[in-house]
Design a protein around this motif. Structure first.
Motif, mmCIF file in Angstrom:
data_model
loop_
_atom_site.group_PDB
_atom_site.id
_atom_site.type_symbol
_atom_site.label_atom_id
_atom_site.label_comp_id
_atom_site.label_asym_id
_atom_site.label_seq_id
_atom_site.Cartn_x
_atom_site.Cartn_y
_atom_site.Cartn_z
ATOM 1 N N ILE A 1 -6.154 -1.496 -5.764
ATOM 2 C CA ILE A 1 -6.011 -1.605 -4.695
ATOM 3 C C ILE A 1 -4.879 -0.951 -4.164
ATOM 4 N N LEU A 2 -3.621 -1.456 -4.418
ATOM 5 C CA LEU A 2 -2.028 -1.452 -3.750
ATOM 6 C C LEU A 2 -1.737 0.390 -4.242
ATOM 7 N N ILE A 3 -2.542 1.016 -4.996
ATOM 8 C CA ILE A 3 -2.023 2.091 -5.680
ATOM 9 C C ILE A 3 -3.266 2.870 -4.089
ATOM 10 N N THR A 4 -4.551 2.944 -4.293
ATOM 11 C CA THR A 4 -5.195 3.035 -3.376
ATOM 12 C C THR A 4 -3.952 3.341 -2.071
ATOM 13 N N ALA A 5 -4.679 1.948 -1.886
ATOM 14 C CA ALA A 5 -3.631 1.785 0.101
ATOM 15 C C ALA A 5 -2.589 2.606 0.078
ATOM 16 N N ALA A 6 -1.548 2.776 -1.169
ATOM 17 C CA ALA A 6 -0.435 3.584 -1.029
ATOM 18 C C ALA A 6 -1.338 4.990 -0.595
ATOM 19 N N GLU A 7 -1.933 5.747 -1.490
ATOM 20 C CA GLU A 7 -2.426 6.982 -1.240
ATOM 21 C C GLU A 7 -2.825 6.934 0.284
#
Length: 195
Positions: A23-29
């Motif tokens: 979730i964090l990686i996707t939100a950062a992208e």
């Protein structure tokens, strides 16, 4: 019986940690590309249900602050590993091109979101800037020891110079632009006469 029951609990915890990180990686992208956080879009791209996103991050502000804190923590934590794996000059360049550039693009997208998030959640951790200065200081110290950069460089000044990465276009040729900026700064930092 206790040992058998620990397995499923441990498996659920591992799944929870993986979901949290995805979730964090996707939100950062998403923040790097659009500057927006859509729980539905993030859930879909991360391969989790939207309820899972809400369980981890009850509000968009909580998610935005978590992304920011994760990015800063990563930038600081990766420095010792880079210095173990690469010569100091290459560690600085790799940190700049592979790590800091991504953070800066995310931060640009995060800027407005962070203003909104901090208005409702309180101040950003004051230690984030100090942590970034510390990461740069560690890289500079290794390079001073190796004789590749001047010993009178201030980490804050180098970090300000790297601030130009905020203007990268995540949809453009940002890798080349990052390498060009790193080369420019390196010429000014070098221990020799700069030629």
């Amino acid at each position: 019986m206790v040992a058998g029951s620990a397995g499923p609990v441990s498996h659920r915890r591992a799944d929870t940690r993986r979901n949290h990180e995805r979730i964090l990686i996707t939100a950062a992208e998403s923040l790097a590309c659009t500057g927006e956080v859509s729980f539905n879009a993030i859930a879909k791209k991360a391969g989790v249900g939207v309820g899972t996103v809400y369980r981890h991050f009850p509000t968009p502000e909580a998610l935005i602050l978590a992304v920011y804190q994760r990015e800063v923590r990563h930038l600081v934590d990766v420095v010792p590993r880079l210095l173990e794996k690469h010569a100091p000059e290459q560690a600085f360049r790799t940190w700049t091109t592979d790590h800091l550039a991504h953070y800066m693009m995310t931060k640009r997208g995060l800027a407005n979101a962070l203003r909104v998030a901090t208005a409702s959640q309180g101040e950003l951790p004051a230690s984030a800037y100090e942590a970034m200065v510390g990461a740069v200081a560690t890289l500079l110290e290794a390079n001073v020891e190796a004789g590749t950069v001047r010993d009178d460089l201030e980490p804050e000044t180098v970090l300000r110079g790297l601030g130009g990465l905020l203007y990268l276009d995540p949809n453009g040729d940002w890798r080349r632009q990052t390498a060009n900026l790193a080369d420019l700064l390196w010429r000014g930092m070098r221990a020799d006469d700069g030629r």
